[in-house]
Scaffold this active site. Sequence first.
Site, PDB file in Angstrom:
ATOM      1  N   HIS A 180      45.499-117.799 -57.589  1.00 54.72           N
ATOM      2  CA  HIS A 180      45.751-116.644 -58.462  1.00 54.72           C
ATOM      3  C   HIS A 180      46.787-116.869 -59.554  1.00 54.72           C
ATOM      4  O   HIS A 180      46.657-116.341 -60.656  1.00 54.72           O
ATOM      5  CB  HIS A 180      46.243-115.459 -57.612  1.00 54.72           C
ATOM      6  N   GLU A 231      39.476-111.527 -57.092  1.00 55.30           N
ATOM      7  CA  GLU A 231      39.211-112.461 -55.990  1.00 55.30           C
ATOM      8  C   GLU A 231      37.994-113.339 -56.246  1.00 55.30           C
ATOM      9  O   GLU A 231      38.052-114.551 -56.060  1.00 55.30           O
ATOM     10  CB  GLU A 231      39.008-111.716 -54.662  1.00 55.30           C
ATOM     11  N   HIS A 262      46.118-120.367 -51.507  1.00 53.67           N
ATOM     12  CA  HIS A 262      45.222-119.414 -52.184  1.00 53.67           C
ATOM     13  C   HIS A 262      45.994-118.592 -53.215  1.00 53.67           C
ATOM     14  O   HIS A 262      45.578-118.463 -54.368  1.00 53.67           O
ATOM     15  CB  HIS A 262      44.578-118.472 -51.161  1.00 53.67           C
ATOM     16  N   SER A 309      40.595-121.313 -54.791  1.00 51.28           N
ATOM     17  CA  SER A 309      41.453-121.956 -53.767  1.00 51.28           C
ATOM     18  C   SER A 309      40.617-122.556 -52.636  1.00 51.28           C
ATOM     19  O   SER A 309      41.174-123.114 -51.678  1.00 51.28           O
ATOM     20  CB  SER A 309      42.411-120.925 -53.164  1.00 51.28           C
TER      21      SER A 309
HETATM   22  C1  LIG Z   1      42.623-104.335 -52.074  1.00 50.65           C
HETATM   23  C2  LIG Z   1      42.250-105.756 -51.778  1.00 50.65           C
HETATM   24  O1  LIG Z   1      40.881-105.922 -51.950  1.00 50.65           O
HETATM   25  C3  LIG Z   1      42.620-106.169 -50.365  1.00 50.65           C
HETATM   26  O2  LIG Z   1      42.046-105.365 -49.431  1.00 50.65           O
HETATM   27  C4  LIG Z   1      44.101-106.288 -50.279  1.00 50.65           C
HETATM   28  C5  LIG Z   1      44.715-105.869 -48.974  1.00 50.65           C
HETATM   29  N1  LIG Z   1      45.913-106.587 -48.625  1.00 50.65           N
HETATM   30  C6  LIG Z   1      46.234-107.787 -49.178  1.00 50.65           C
HETATM   31  N2  LIG Z   1      47.313-108.474 -48.733  1.00 50.65           N
HETATM   32  C7  LIG Z   1      47.608-109.673 -49.276  1.00 50.65           C
HETATM   33  N3  LIG Z   1      48.678-110.347 -48.835  1.00 50.65           N
HETATM   34  N4  LIG Z   1      46.837-110.239 -50.242  1.00 50.65           N
HETATM   35  C8  LIG Z   1      45.758-109.606 -50.724  1.00 50.65           C
HETATM   36  O3  LIG Z   1      45.042-110.127 -51.613  1.00 50.65           O
HETATM   37  C9  LIG Z   1      45.421-108.337 -50.186  1.00 50.65           C
HETATM   38  N5  LIG Z   1      44.309-107.660 -50.662  1.00 50.65           N
HETATM   39  N1  LIG Z   2      38.671-118.043 -48.680  1.00 54.58           N
HETATM   40  C1  LIG Z   2      39.825-118.425 -49.521  1.00 54.58           C
HETATM   41  C2  LIG Z   2      41.051-117.609 -49.071  1.00 54.58           C
HETATM   42  C3  LIG Z   2      40.823-116.116 -49.220  1.00 54.58           C
HETATM   43  C4  LIG Z   2      40.892-115.276 -48.141  1.00 54.58           C
HETATM   44  C5  LIG Z   2      40.718-113.889 -48.247  1.00 54.58           C
HETATM   45  C6  LIG Z   2      40.476-113.327 -49.486  1.00 54.58           C
HETATM   46  C7  LIG Z   2      40.387-114.179 -50.603  1.00 54.58           C
HETATM   47  C8  LIG Z   2      40.559-115.560 -50.458  1.00 54.58           C
HETATM   48  C9  LIG Z   2      40.140-119.926 -49.350  1.00 54.58           C
HETATM   49  O1  LIG Z   2      39.608-120.546 -48.495  1.00 54.58           O
HETATM   50  O2  LIG Z   2      40.959-120.444 -50.070  1.00 54.58           O
HETATM   51 FE   LIG Z   3      43.675-113.243 -53.179  1.00 54.13          FE
END
Ligand SMILES: C[C@H](O)[C@H](O)[C@H]1CNc2nc(N)[nH]c(=O)c2N1
Ligand SMILES: N[C@@H](Cc1ccccc1)C(=O)O
Ligand SMILES: [Fe+2]
Length: 266
Positions: free
Chosen positions: A127, A167, A122, A186
């Site tokens: 990203h 996202e 992902h 992803s």
């Molecule tokens: C702010 C965002 O929406 C989300 O809550 C954050 C929290 N912690 C995270 N931690 C990881 N590793 N990756 C992420 O995308 C996020 N997103």
């Molecule tokens: N749902 C995404 C992974 C993901 C998890 C949480 C937040 C954003 C993306 C995937 O299957 O690839």
């Molecule tokens: Fe993400």
Amino acid sequence: MGKATKYISKVPNDNGVIDWTDEENTIWHELITRQLDCIKGKACDEYWLGLDKLDLPRDRVPQLDEVSAVLTKETGWQCYPVPALIGFEEFFRLLSERKFPVATFIRSREEFDYLQEPDIFHEIFGHCPLLTNKSFADFTQAYGQMGLNASKEQRVFLARLYWFTVEFGLLKTDQGYKIYGGGILSSPAETEYAINGIEAQRDAFDMLTVLRTPYRIDIMQPVYYCLSELTDLDKMREYSVEDVMDFIKQAQTMGLLEAKFQQKAS
Ligand SMILES: C[C@H](O)[C@H](O)[C@H]1CNc2nc(N)[nH]c(=O)c2N1
Ligand SMILES: N[C@@H](Cc1ccccc1)C(=O)O
Ligand SMILES: [Fe+2]
């Protein structure tokens, strides 16, 4: 913090190298091969440009340094290994320093099409291609900066801004809907659903509406918000911190919008 992950993340060695198993490399190979086909005609142009620049391996999980080398050259970003979901403080700090958190585990076959937690596929496939794009890269860094200076409660609202852009953001273009959100790009299942799902709602992006829209992280999204083009993120970056905090205050006063999903079974 968050739901306890059932995955064991891998720790990079002293040279930053992660020793992926054959099975993990094979899962990456199957994911990227499958997803490259799924996103045809659905990912936005800037994503494809970034994917070409990254030139990701097809037969193995890329090492973070390989991806960071391209990101650093293009926009000054780098990948930063994290075990899984991290707390807001560290998350916003990393983004403000152009360090993108990359969870160092890969999904299991059982969760091939969709998983609730960000895995390395992902983060890197979803990203990183867009982190080579100036508008997306600058927006993400400015977002981190803003979150760093925000209060706990303001951060909850800021999380929705990230959620519905970085996202799960869509573009509504003359060629139809195109995806820029890494959370869709992803996921084989959500890529199809976000573009063609008849039950998915696709509304125009509006800051106040986004800040008031509740979301769940364990389901495919019931609503997506659309920009017209990726450079709309540059316009969004023109909002001052005060403007955004004012939007948050309005959102707090007006309260959340009705959820478009069933509440999570407790
Ligand atoms: C702010 C965002 O929406 C989300 O809550 C954050 C929290 N912690 C995270 N931690 C990881 N590793 N990756 C992420 O995308 C996020 N997103
Ligand atoms: N749902 C995404 C992974 C993901 C998890 C949480 C937040 C954003 C993306 C995937 O299957 O690839
Ligand atoms: Fe993400």
